[in-house]
Design a protein around this motif. Structure first.
Motif, PDB file in Angstrom:
ATOM      1  N   ASP A 184       0.759  -1.247   0.141  1.00 36.79           N
ATOM      2  CA  ASP A 184       0.072   0.073   0.171  1.00 36.79           C
ATOM      3  C   ASP A 184       0.949   1.307   0.068  1.00 36.79           C
ATOM      4  N   ASP A 185       2.097   1.139   0.304  1.00 36.01           N
ATOM      5  CA  ASP A 185       2.931   2.285   0.471  1.00 36.01           C
ATOM      6  C   ASP A 185       3.271   2.633  -1.147  1.00 36.01           C
ATOM      7  N   PHE A 186       2.944   2.188  -2.025  1.00 36.90           N
ATOM      8  CA  PHE A 186       3.115   2.329  -3.447  1.00 36.90           C
ATOM      9  C   PHE A 186       1.927   3.205  -3.759  1.00 36.90           C
ATOM     10  N   LYS A 187       1.020   3.383  -3.218  1.00 31.84           N
ATOM     11  CA  LYS A 187      -0.233   4.072  -3.406  1.00 31.84           C
ATOM     12  C   LYS A 187       0.075   5.683  -3.485  1.00 31.84           C
ATOM     13  N   GLY A 188      -0.032   6.289  -4.764  1.00 31.03           N
ATOM     14  CA  GLY A 188       0.210   7.619  -4.640  1.00 31.03           C
ATOM     15  C   GLY A 188       1.915   7.981  -4.770  1.00 31.03           C
ATOM     16  N   LEU A 189       2.619   6.994  -4.557  1.00 37.15           N
ATOM     17  CA  LEU A 189       3.990   7.176  -4.727  1.00 37.15           C
ATOM     18  C   LEU A 189       4.467   7.603  -6.050  1.00 37.15           C
ATOM     19  N   LYS A 190       5.087   8.764  -6.060  1.00 35.15           N
ATOM     20  CA  LYS A 190       5.710   9.286  -7.255  1.00 35.15           C
ATOM     21  C   LYS A 190       7.063   8.712  -7.275  1.00 35.15           C
ATOM     22  N   MET A 191       7.398   7.910  -8.457  1.00 39.25           N
ATOM     23  CA  MET A 191       8.584   7.255  -8.709  1.00 39.25           C
ATOM     24  C   MET A 191       8.960   7.228  -9.976  1.00 39.25           C
ATOM     25  N   ARG A 192      10.275   7.672 -10.115  1.00 40.49           N
ATOM     26  CA  ARG A 192      11.099   7.734 -11.494  1.00 40.49           C
ATOM     27  C   ARG A 192      11.579   6.387 -11.950  1.00 40.49           C
ATOM     28  N   ILE A 193      10.877   5.320 -12.627  1.00 43.73           N
ATOM     29  CA  ILE A 193      11.183   4.050 -12.900  1.00 43.73           C
ATOM     30  C   ILE A 193      10.683   3.594 -14.336  1.00 43.73           C
ATOM     31  N   PRO A 194      11.586   3.263 -15.042  1.00 39.69           N
ATOM     32  CA  PRO A 194      10.926   3.121 -16.464  1.00 39.69           C
ATOM     33  C   PRO A 194      10.541   1.678 -16.693  1.00 39.69           C
ATOM     34  N   GLY A 195       9.875   1.260 -18.030  1.00 41.26           N
ATOM     35  CA  GLY A 195      10.207   0.044 -18.376  1.00 41.26           C
ATOM     36  C   GLY A 195       8.867  -0.855 -17.706  1.00 41.26           C
ATOM     37  N   LEU A 196       9.085  -2.257 -17.624  1.00 41.67           N
ATOM     38  CA  LEU A 196       8.038  -3.432 -17.176  1.00 41.67           C
ATOM     39  C   LEU A 196       7.974  -2.700 -15.612  1.00 41.67           C
ATOM     40  N   GLY A 197       9.221  -2.299 -14.899  1.00 36.43           N
ATOM     41  CA  GLY A 197       8.911  -2.129 -13.570  1.00 36.43           C
ATOM     42  C   GLY A 197       8.118  -1.071 -13.329  1.00 36.43           C
ATOM     43  N   GLY A 198       8.417  -0.075 -13.908  1.00 39.93           N
ATOM     44  CA  GLY A 198       7.245   1.068 -14.107  1.00 39.93           C
ATOM     45  C   GLY A 198       5.655   0.539 -13.988  1.00 39.93           C
ATOM     46  N   LYS A 199       5.642  -0.448 -15.153  1.00 43.49           N
ATOM     47  CA  LYS A 199       4.184  -0.737 -15.304  1.00 43.49           C
ATOM     48  C   LYS A 199       3.517  -1.461 -13.886  1.00 43.49           C
ATOM     49  N   VAL A 200       4.699  -2.152 -13.318  1.00 41.51           N
ATOM     50  CA  VAL A 200       4.378  -2.788 -11.934  1.00 41.51           C
ATOM     51  C   VAL A 200       3.994  -1.822 -10.982  1.00 41.51           C
ATOM     52  N   VAL A 201       4.775  -0.833 -10.746  1.00 45.22           N
ATOM     53  CA  VAL A 201       4.568   0.290  -9.679  1.00 45.22           C
ATOM     54  C   VAL A 201       3.297   0.831 -10.088  1.00 45.22           C
ATOM     55  N   SER A 202       2.989   1.110 -11.345  1.00 47.29           N
ATOM     56  CA  SER A 202       1.533   1.789 -11.508  1.00 47.29           C
ATOM     57  C   SER A 202       0.614   0.865 -11.148  1.00 47.29           C
ATOM     58  N   LYS A 203       0.655  -0.454 -11.484  1.00 49.27           N
ATOM     59  CA  LYS A 203      -0.308  -1.431 -11.023  1.00 49.27           C
ATOM     60  C   LYS A 203      -0.614  -1.394  -9.455  1.00 49.27           C
ATOM     61  N   ALA A 204       0.597  -1.187  -8.803  1.00 46.61           N
ATOM     62  CA  ALA A 204       0.486  -1.106  -7.130  1.00 46.61           C
ATOM     63  C   ALA A 204      -0.207   0.292  -6.794  1.00 46.61           C
ATOM     64  N   GLY A 205      -0.521   1.058  -7.741  1.00 43.35           N
ATOM     65  CA  GLY A 205      -0.982   2.560  -7.191  1.00 43.35           C
ATOM     66  C   GLY A 205      -0.174   3.460  -7.199  1.00 43.35           C
ATOM     67  N   GLY A 206       1.042   3.514  -7.891  1.00 45.09           N
ATOM     68  CA  GLY A 206       2.249   4.333  -7.862  1.00 45.09           C
ATOM     69  C   GLY A 206       1.826   5.218  -9.272  1.00 45.09           C
ATOM     70  N   THR A 207       2.512   6.628  -9.196  1.00 47.58           N
ATOM     71  CA  THR A 207       2.825   7.117 -10.347  1.00 47.58           C
ATOM     72  C   THR A 207       4.151   7.067 -10.904  1.00 47.58           C
ATOM     73  N   VAL A 208       4.161   6.843 -12.089  1.00 45.83           N
ATOM     74  CA  VAL A 208       5.329   6.496 -12.635  1.00 45.83           C
ATOM     75  C   VAL A 208       5.736   7.846 -13.330  1.00 45.83           C
ATOM     76  N   VAL A 209       6.875   8.465 -13.022  1.00 46.36           N
ATOM     77  CA  VAL A 209       7.350   9.851 -13.446  1.00 46.36           C
ATOM     78  C   VAL A 209       8.672   9.631 -14.464  1.00 46.36           C
ATOM     79  N   LEU A 210       8.808  10.019 -15.721  1.00 50.49           N
ATOM     80  CA  LEU A 210      10.011   9.754 -16.577  1.00 50.49           C
ATOM     81  C   LEU A 210      10.834  11.249 -16.530  1.00 50.49           C
ATOM     82  N   LEU A 211      11.860  10.959 -16.250  1.00 55.32           N
ATOM     83  CA  LEU A 211      12.931  12.356 -16.264  1.00 55.32           C
ATOM     84  C   LEU A 211      14.017  11.857 -16.756  1.00 55.32           C
ATOM     85  N   PRO A 212      14.573  12.840 -17.599  1.00 61.44           N
ATOM     86  CA  PRO A 212      15.966  12.615 -18.020  1.00 61.44           C
ATOM     87  C   PRO A 212      17.087  12.511 -16.785  1.00 61.44           C
TER      88      PRO A 212
END
Lengths: 380, 380
Positions: A184-212
């Motif tokens: 549940d700690d992933f809910k609303g978590l804004k994390m910079r994480i690309p690729g399939l890992g990012g998709k998993v974080v999204s599924k857990a309720g996180g917000t994936v942010v892509l940054l250079p």
């Protein structure tokens, strides 16, 4: 080599040289050297290539590994193949590498296959799969389990030939500004994480942010993002993340052994004499094992520095949280695999080989690591 | 390549060919081919070498890896270096390999460095050290931690140049006719186990028996020995040990990542043009990562067969027993290291690098293997 063999095996220019030598003798001039008794004379076409990468200039092991590949190819071909290496953005944009190689604008590229998932969804399986192979496992799949042939099949429609050329080993799970206790700690978590890992974080309720790369530190420090993953201690130390986030989580479930690739324009590669193709393949494999070694050594040294000099708080993701992430990762992979026939094929082969090496890994590497495990003595 | 470069870079025969061509023109004869506009023409000396190994003919990955090395060298040099491979005993005795390369009777050899401990005690650290590096660790030491340079130093007085050319990965702990519950169970145990591992078993009160490969099965079946280690599931299955001993123990604490070597007579190696040395090095590294991959894939498949078809009883050595063996191994290593200055130097470097990668291994590979560990589901 016998002369008869020599004449049979060498090309037109050599035959011409032989004719020329015969003509010379016919003129009655002295032969100062005796070309006919000299060792085999053969033709040698030279190649001057461009290689573009997705990495920033001088990025250790990733960009320097691409440069090393080029240098070793030049050394092993005695200068017959010279490759000029351009970092991301110098000649084409970092994510334009695949297209440039595909179109033949350049002969060689270097990156990681998950970057091309938009064009070829099945490409994702050859770089990093959450809860998938580590370096040893994916190399076994590539070299001894049919993985490389599948990868070639995925890239063939684009006229690109891939080779594994590096591996990061198990990455770190990332830098977090708060403790991660449950899924549940992933809910609303804004994390910079690309690729399939990012998709998993999204599924857990996180917000994936892509940054250079250049914007990550500031964003983490200011709380624009709550967490970021990058590579491992060697690279993370350089980025200074320890100044911006308190918790350094492990293991890197999302990238347990990311493969770096070198790729060739297929027409260029196929048009080479077989010995030059063999040299490119051997040097790619050499760079592959070298880069994993560099990561192992460099991460070891950097982690010590992070712990002893910067007092970094190393934390293992809780067991239950990892189990939930694993479930979500399996769902994600099944969804991705269903998107096209090639992805289904690759995913099926991947899973099958993983089963073959899984139990062996448990009684070999895993059991052994458990015996020699260093109990973070630097912290005690 | 520009012509000026070509003339600068190529050897005497090429220059002679150019002179010959000029001479030809001077005679007023027609140039049917234009050698001067043809691609670069260079001299190419060819080499026909012999390679002797310590392995039986066709032994998977070990002997077949040596043969593969030779084939890939021939392919990558376009036939410039041809290596004829002889299995153990075919040309020189299996343990005569090092001497043959050292004396220059043959150009190349393949084995494992612990076989030469009688000549160079420090050689032991480059093959397998009980409770030492696994494959990933020792490769990191070789390629990125100064290990290969030390190995070269150890072999230099013998005129031998070593390269890592394979790795078995973590081996199995061995086949035992009885359960091993405490360190006392080693007292009086007759076990076939060579090298440093054998010295540790001796220290624990066991009797070390050395037997040629062909005699091990019968000796184990008849109770002449109580236990044997060999390699891993792929090789152990072929030997049929499961018919002669009930317990298959893991992990292989005594050989956690045995390095296979290719070695060259120093005069031969140093006398090569630099591009051929680069090819030999690249192909050795390629064979190194290939062989570990073959072990990973082959052991995985064989272990499944051992469990599902032959009902083999996989048992982990008890924690406390492993801890005792580790103590005895450390004593053994200190004793061996004290025997000469070179061993002391190598042992010290080995320990230092192990400390550097140890904690990193705990949070990377070890933590990750613990997450993905397959709980022997084939048995459940």
């Amino acid at each position: 080599m016998k002369r008869r063999d020599f004449i049979k095996k060498t090309g037109l220019a050599a035959a011409a040289a032989a004719t020329a030598a015969a003509g010379l003798a016919g003129c009655g001039k002295k032969e100062e050297e005796k070309p006919m008794e000299a060792p085999a004379v053969i033709t040698r076409k030279t190649y001057e290539w461009k290689m573009v990468t997705t990495w920033p200039p001088n990025l250790p092991v990733l960009q320097t590994g691409a440069v090393r590949f080029a240098e070793r190819v030049e050394a092993a071909t005695g200068g017959q193949i010279k490759i000029k290496v351009f970092a991301g953005g110098e000649l084409v944009p970092p994510l334009g590498v695949f297209d440039a190689v595909s179109e033949g604008t350049v002969e060689v590229g270097s990156g990681a296959s998950y970057y091309w998932a938009g064009k070829a969804p099945a490409a994702q399986w050859f770089a990093a799969v959450p809860f998938g192979f580590n370096a040893q496992g994916i190399n076994a799949w590539f070299y001894s389990g049919g993985g490389l042939e599948l990868w070639e099949e995925v890239y063939a429609p684009f006229n690109v030939v891939p080779r594994p050329q590096g591996n990061t080993g198990v990455q770190m799970g990332g830098w977090f500004r708060k403790e991660m206790n449950t899924i549940d700690d992933f809910k609303g978590l804004k994390m910079r994480i690309p690729g399939l890992g990012g998709k998993v974080v999204s599924k857990a309720g996180g917000t994936v942010v892509l940054l250079p790369g250049g914007e990550i530190f500031t964003s983490l420090e200011r709380g624009v993002i709550d967490a970021t993953e990058w590579v491992g201690p060697m690279h993370d130390l350089r980025m200074g993340f320890y100044k911006a986030a308190k918790y350094y989580y492990y293991p890197g479930w999302h990238e347990p052994g990311t493969t770096l690739e070198v790729m060739f324009n297929k027409k260029v590669y196929d048009g080479l004499p077989s010995e030059l193709r063999a040299i490119l393949d051997a040097v790619a494999a050499e760079t592959n094992v070298w880069s994993l070694s560099e990561f192992e050594a460099g991460n070891g040294a950097a982690l010590q520095e992070l712990i002893t000099e910067h007092n970094v708080n190393l934390v293992r993701f809780p067991e239950e949280l990892l189990a939930k992430l694993r479930e979500l990762a399996e769902e994600t992979l099944e969804e991705e695999a269903a998107k096209d026939a090639m992805s289904t094929k690759v995913h099926t082969a991947f899973k099958k080989f993983k089963e073959q090496v899984g139990i062996w890994g448990s009684v070999s590497e895993n059991a052994y690591y458990n015996v020699i495990a260093d109990k973070y003595k630097l912290k005690a």
